[in-house]
Design a protein around this motif. Structure first.
Motif, short mmCIF file in Angstrom:
data_model
loop_
_atom_site.label_atom_id
_atom_site.label_comp_id
_atom_site.label_asym_id
_atom_site.label_seq_id
_atom_site.Cartn_x
_atom_site.Cartn_y
_atom_site.Cartn_z
N THR A 179 18.81 65.22 67.39
CA THR A 179 20.11 65.44 67.57
C THR A 179 20.67 66.40 66.49
OG1 THR A 179 20.79 63.16 68.35
CG2 THR A 179 22.48 64.16 67.10
N ALA A 180 19.91 66.20 65.27
CA ALA A 180 20.10 67.11 64.13
C ALA A 180 19.47 68.43 64.46
CB ALA A 180 19.49 66.66 62.91
N LEU A 181 18.46 68.72 65.27
CA LEU A 181 18.12 69.83 65.48
C LEU A 181 18.84 70.55 66.79
CD1 LEU A 181 15.72 72.18 65.73
CD2 LEU A 181 14.55 70.66 67.25
N PHE A 182 19.07 69.89 67.86
CA PHE A 182 19.69 70.45 68.94
C PHE A 182 21.19 70.69 68.60
CE2 PHE A 182 16.14 69.06 71.46
CZ PHE A 182 15.67 70.18 71.86
N THR A 183 21.70 69.77 67.60
CA THR A 183 23.19 70.23 67.22
C THR A 183 23.23 71.56 66.45
OG1 THR A 183 23.65 67.81 67.05
CG2 THR A 183 25.04 69.47 66.04
N GLY A 233 24.79 64.80 63.10
CA GLY A 233 25.57 65.71 63.63
C GLY A 233 26.06 66.52 62.58
N MET A 234 26.34 65.74 61.29
CA MET A 234 26.93 66.51 59.75
C MET A 234 25.56 67.40 59.52
SD MET A 234 28.82 63.50 57.94
CE MET A 234 29.12 64.62 56.78
N TRP A 235 24.49 67.09 59.71
CA TRP A 235 23.17 67.89 59.37
C TRP A 235 23.22 69.08 60.23
CZ3 TRP A 235 17.96 65.14 58.08
CH2 TRP A 235 17.30 66.17 57.18
N GLY A 236 23.26 68.91 61.49
CA GLY A 236 23.40 70.08 62.19
C GLY A 236 24.48 71.15 61.76
N VAL A 237 25.69 70.35 61.49
CA VAL A 237 26.77 71.56 61.24
C VAL A 237 26.45 72.35 59.84
CG1 VAL A 237 29.28 71.00 60.14
CG2 VAL A 237 28.51 69.93 62.37
N ALA A 238 25.79 71.24 58.90
CA ALA A 238 25.67 71.87 57.46
C ALA A 238 24.52 73.08 57.70
CB ALA A 238 24.93 70.87 56.53
N ILE A 239 23.61 73.01 58.74
CA ILE A 239 22.74 74.04 58.92
C ILE A 239 23.43 75.43 59.65
CG2 ILE A 239 21.21 74.84 60.46
CD1 ILE A 239 19.93 71.86 60.60
N ASN A 240 24.57 75.11 60.16
CA ASN A 240 25.51 76.19 60.46
C ASN A 240 26.69 76.61 59.48
OD1 ASN A 240 24.50 77.22 63.23
ND2 ASN A 240 24.33 74.80 63.16
N ILE A 849 24.41 76.79 51.83
CA ILE A 849 24.36 75.35 52.24
C ILE A 849 23.28 75.42 53.58
CG2 ILE A 849 25.79 73.51 53.66
CD1 ILE A 849 27.99 74.14 51.73
N SER A 850 23.44 76.55 54.30
CA SER A 850 22.88 76.64 55.59
C SER A 850 21.23 76.84 55.01
CB SER A 850 23.25 77.96 56.19
OG SER A 850 24.63 77.79 56.70
N ASN A 851 20.91 77.64 54.31
CA ASN A 851 19.59 77.77 53.89
C ASN A 851 18.98 76.42 53.46
OD1 ASN A 851 17.27 79.53 53.54
ND2 ASN A 851 17.42 79.80 51.36
N ILE A 852 19.65 75.77 52.49
CA ILE A 852 18.89 74.45 52.17
C ILE A 852 18.76 73.40 53.39
CG2 ILE A 852 19.27 72.40 50.48
CD1 ILE A 852 20.67 74.45 48.38
N SER A 853 19.89 73.29 53.94
CA SER A 853 20.06 72.51 55.04
C SER A 853 19.00 72.62 56.27
CB SER A 853 21.14 72.15 55.91
OG SER A 853 22.26 71.94 54.76
N THR A 854 18.74 73.85 56.48
CA THR A 854 17.71 74.24 57.46
C THR A 854 16.33 73.89 57.02
OG1 THR A 854 19.15 76.14 58.27
CG2 THR A 854 16.69 76.30 58.88
#
Length: 878
Positions: A179-183, A233-240, A849-854
């Protein structure tokens, strides 16, 4: 790995092979070297992004601000890059590094197939649903239009749904990770509207699961599932975060954050005290509203004809394939009117654009889900249990109602005003991607259910489905027999004439309304044009009427043929199901045959929009799309690098971005223009442009048409990069500020909202000895030098935006907004260095945020893979 079973893997290998073969069939030319897909919107993107790529070539990174469109805007709304992460490799792996457009279709199929496996659907049924989803007509239509981010976002949507279902199915580790990945993969495509529709699906589905868990008293599982879902979901959002924060930050300043309604009389709009809407105006947002009768295209594609699709014919330009030599129009032109073949071909190309007679301004094609898919959806409503079908049915109906937009105003205007963030989006037709996903899900579920212990009750419900399907055909036939294939055109022609003859000052509203009647008005213009060509004689008018009548007959013929076409496909599919239920056919054979029928149905229609003529050589394509005109050559001879160009050579200058390929343009195209600039374009630069506004924007050249060529006319009144003014006129609010521009003397006076009075401060009128000039220009940083004997007000021909900071001799000072869109500074006496720096906080914070979360997700994903490889293999089917 000791328990590895190749036989269990074989169905998935077959699915991948099927998806590859089908993608190859529809896009075979893509495999040839130097061949590219012709995409109109991608051409536009190349125009608007050219400056960013030139900057990157020189500096090693994209700029944060561009000046090639709308006199300047944030570059990250056009082309953006953050720090490198492995997500790009992951995305390419999902697509098997295939060329476009093969990658689009393969990705859509594989993501949908993954979702079906998560739902424990049999592989053959999953393949059928995947083909139904990926090859819905909406897919090739948006691909050939160049809506790449839209297609990628749509393709990833089922994978997100499948991952969430894993969580609800107690596959916590796999579900959470995926879910985190595909989000992240879905959102990173950058199409927020498709992401919004995906969220609607997830929200309704989650509510359905909550109800199920509450009924069965699975409280612990419910709490755990929702917690994991929210975190993933929040993790996927943080990546973006980089993309989402910049978009959210910019959206408040864009036209999607509000548009000025100057006269304040539009009763449809919910206006703030400043005369602005809280989001897009309803006229603009609801332009592409699907007609109620047009909804029949989900099952019968030719209800309103097929839209503006093209097929090249022997290098002689373009024609619309529906108008064959035996069509009513061609027969009228060639036999009744006796026109020569060349003239018939020319008129056929022009008039065939009038075949579409639906409720949208124009369209490239209808949303066709497939006749067999619609039949299986109806069948599913009778044979499936309530786990998924009721929420899918309810959401499908809601999506169709929302797609009607302005044709169901009470409901849709309410939703536009009160549904969170919904007023940031336009084109209601696009929400039909929800039925595209959901009908395909029901297709797979129905086939899967059919082969799971069918009994006498199944046969009975099958008969009910046949009766319901027959009722839908009866509805289509009633519309066919009761329609004159022109009545909507007459209504909108009346609306066109009313608007055309009005004295409304709201330019955008007029343009919007004209767009809404454009297609329908073509009948009228063809009639008048033909009559004019024949000198208005009675015989000429008779012939013109015959031409219009023949167009209506062709529309009627297309609709009837598609009713018959859909009937044949459904008859075959229903026969296959009946043979299976009567034990005359094996389950796998029945499902495989239906998958083939679905594919034949959809591919046969898709290839009207995507075929071998949709491709061209890369060199020829680029040469044809961005030719260097005489005007371009004239402008390029100017050694001054910092001035602007306004292209009035044809069409709407705010709906094209080819000018931006070579020049810093006043115009351009972007779906979310900066709000203040969109207002300026609507009220000052549309129709007859305000020359004072052109001057203040430093418009040095105006491109005009001269014969068959384009020439550049020099504007002697352009005010340059910066100047001192003598006086300020204070106004209250954007409406007064915009009205004041009608009487602007840009060289001497600044129009300033009273809220900036403190930033303006005390100053003296400019004297003749005062000077100010630009010394360096680098998209994200600009420097000037000034010399004056007293404090003066300087205006700069650069667009005001909140993230620009100003410094005088290194000390930060306040910027005020002048003349609705420009920057202004109070410059003290003496000699000074003035610097503007673009420092968007949202970009800086979002990138981190995107870099760390990814990278954290990559660690999680690696740990998950190791966990699986070490023998604790995930089993989706148990």
């Amino acid at each position: 790995m000791k328990n590895f079973n190749f036989k269990s893997l074989l169905p998935h290998i077959i699915a991948v092979a099927v998806f590859l073969i089908v993608a190859l069939i529809i896009s075979k030319p893509a495999l040839e070297s130097g061949i590219v897909l012709k995409q109109q919107d991608m051409t536009g993107w190349h125009g608007m992004s050219q400056q960013s790529f030139q900057y990157k070539e020189a500096h090693g990174h994209f700029p944060l601000w561009i000046t090639s469109m709308f006199s300047g805007m944030p570059a990250y709304q056009v082309a953006m890059e953050g720090a490198w992460t492995p997500l790009s490799i992951v995305g390419n792996a999902f697509q098997l590094w295939l060329p476009q457009p093969m990658s689009f279709f393969f990705l859509a199929c594989i993501c949908f197939y993954f979702m079906c496996i998560c739902m424990r659907i049999k592989p053959v049924a999953a393949i059928a649903g995947a083909l139904a989803f990926a090859y819905c007509s909406f897919s090739p239509i948006i691909i050939t239009a160049g809506h790449q981010t839209q297609m990628y976002a749509l393709a990833y949507a089922p994978a997100v749904i499948g991952s969430v279902i894993l969580i609800f199915d107690k596959k916590y580790i796999a579900g959470f990770t995926l879910t985190a990945l595909f989000t992240a993969m879905q959102i990173i495509q950058g199409h927020q509207q498709i992401s919004y529709y995906l969220f609607m699906i997830l929200f309704v589905m989650t509510v359905a699961y909550i109800i199920q868990f509450l009924k069965t008293k699975q409280f612990n599982h419910l709490a755990k599932s929702l917690g994991l879902l929210v975190i993933a979901g929040m993790w996927g959002v943080a990546i973006n975060a980089l993309g989402l924060l910049t978009i959210y930050d910019y959206s408040k300043e864009s036209k999607r954050g509000g548009q000025l309604v100057l006269d304040g009389t539009n009763s449809k709009e919910k206006l703030g005290k400043d005369g602005k809407t809280s989001g897009l105006s309803k006229d603009y947002a609801f332009q592409w509203s699907y007609g109620k009768a047009e909804t029949l295209t989900l099952m019968f594609p030719g209800v309103m004809s097929y839209g503006n699709h093209y097929a090249e014919r022997d290098g002689e330009g373009y024609m619309f394939p529906e108008l064959t030599d035996d069509s009513h129009l061609v027969t009228t032109l060639s036999e009744k009117m006796g026109l020569p073949p060349n003239t018939v071909e020319q008129l056929k190309g022009q008039m065939s654009q009038s075949l579409y007679w639906g409720d949208q301004p124009f369209t490239n094609g209808p949303i066709y889900l497939g006749a067999v898919v619609c039949f299986l959806f109806i069948l599913g409503m009778f044979i499936l249990d309530g786990k998924h079908k009721w929420w899918i049915l309810g959401l499908s109906i809601l999506a169709i109602m929302l797609s009607w937009g302005r044709h169901l105003p009470g409901f849709n205007y309410f939703m536009f005003d009160y549904l969170p963030f919904y007023n940031k989006f336009r084109v209601p037709t696009m929400i039909l991607v929800i039925p595209q996903i959901l009908f395909a899900i029901i297709t797979s579920l129905t086939l899967d259910k059919l082969v799971s212990n069918p009994d006498a009750e199944t046969w009975k419900r099958f008969r009910y489905a046949l009766i319901t399907t027959a009722a839908v055909f009866a509805m289509a036939l009633f519309f066919y027999s009761s329609s004159d294939f022109a009545k909507e055109n007459k209504q909108r022609t009346a609306a066109f004439n009313k608007i055309y003859n009005s004295n409304a000052a709201d330019t955008e509203a007029k343009i919007s309304a004209l767009d809404n009647t454009y297609e329908a008005e073509r009948d009228n213009r063809i009639y008048e044009g033909m009559a004019m060509n024949l000198k208005g004689s009675a015989e000429g008018q008779k012939m013109a009427r015959e031409v219009v009548t023949s167009l209506r007959q062709d529309r009627q013929s297309i609709f009837l043929k598609d009713i018959l076409r859909s009937f044949i496909f459904i008859l075959i599919a229903a026969g296959l199901v009946a043979l299976y239920l009567k034990k005359k056919m094996m389950a796998t054979v029945m499902m495989g045959a239906i998958a083939v029928i679905i594919l034949i149905d959809l591919l046969g229609f898709d290839m009207k929009y995507l075929n071998e003529k949709s491709f061209d050589s890369k060199d020829k394509y680029e040469e044809n799309e961005f030719p260097l005109s005489t005007a371009d050559k004239m402008i390029q001879q100017d050694k001054d690098p910092n001035f602007r160009v306004f292209n009035l050579a044809g069409g709407d200058p705010f709906q094209e971005s080819k000018t931006s390929y070579y020049h810093k343009s006043i115009g351009g195209y972007h779906a979310a223009k900066m709000g203040i600039y969109d207002d300026l374009a609507s009220y000052q630069l549309g129709g007859q442009p305000n020359i004072e506004v052109l001057n203040m924007l430093n418009t040095k050249y105006v491109i005009q048409k001269q014969g068959n060529d384009l020439v550049a006319a020099r504007n002697p009144g352009a005010l340059g990069n910066a100047w001192f003014v003598n006086a300020v006129i204070y106004v209250n609010g954007p409406a007064e500020e915009m009205k004041a521009l009608f009487n602007l003397h840009a060289k001497d006076t600044a129009i300033v909202d009273a809220s900036f009075k403190n930033s303006v401060g005390n100053f003296s009128p400019a004297d003749s000895s005062a000077t100010i000039r630009m010394t360096t220009f680098d998209n994200d940083a600009i420097s000037y030098e000034s010399q004056s004997s007293a404090a003066h007000l300087a205006l700069f021909s650069e667009i005001y935006y909140k993230d620009w900071n100003a410094f005088i001799d290194g000390k930060q000072v306040d910027i005020f907004k002048a003349n609705y869109v420009l920057r202004g500074l109070n410059v003290p006496a003496g000699k000074h260095t003035i610097e503007f720096k673009f420092q968007p906080k949202a970009f800086i914070i979002g990138d981190k945020i995107s870099n760390i979360s990814t990278w954290l997700l990559m660690i999680l994903l690696l740990a998950f893979v190791v966990y699986e490889v070490r023998g604790k293999k995930l089993k989706f089917d148990k």
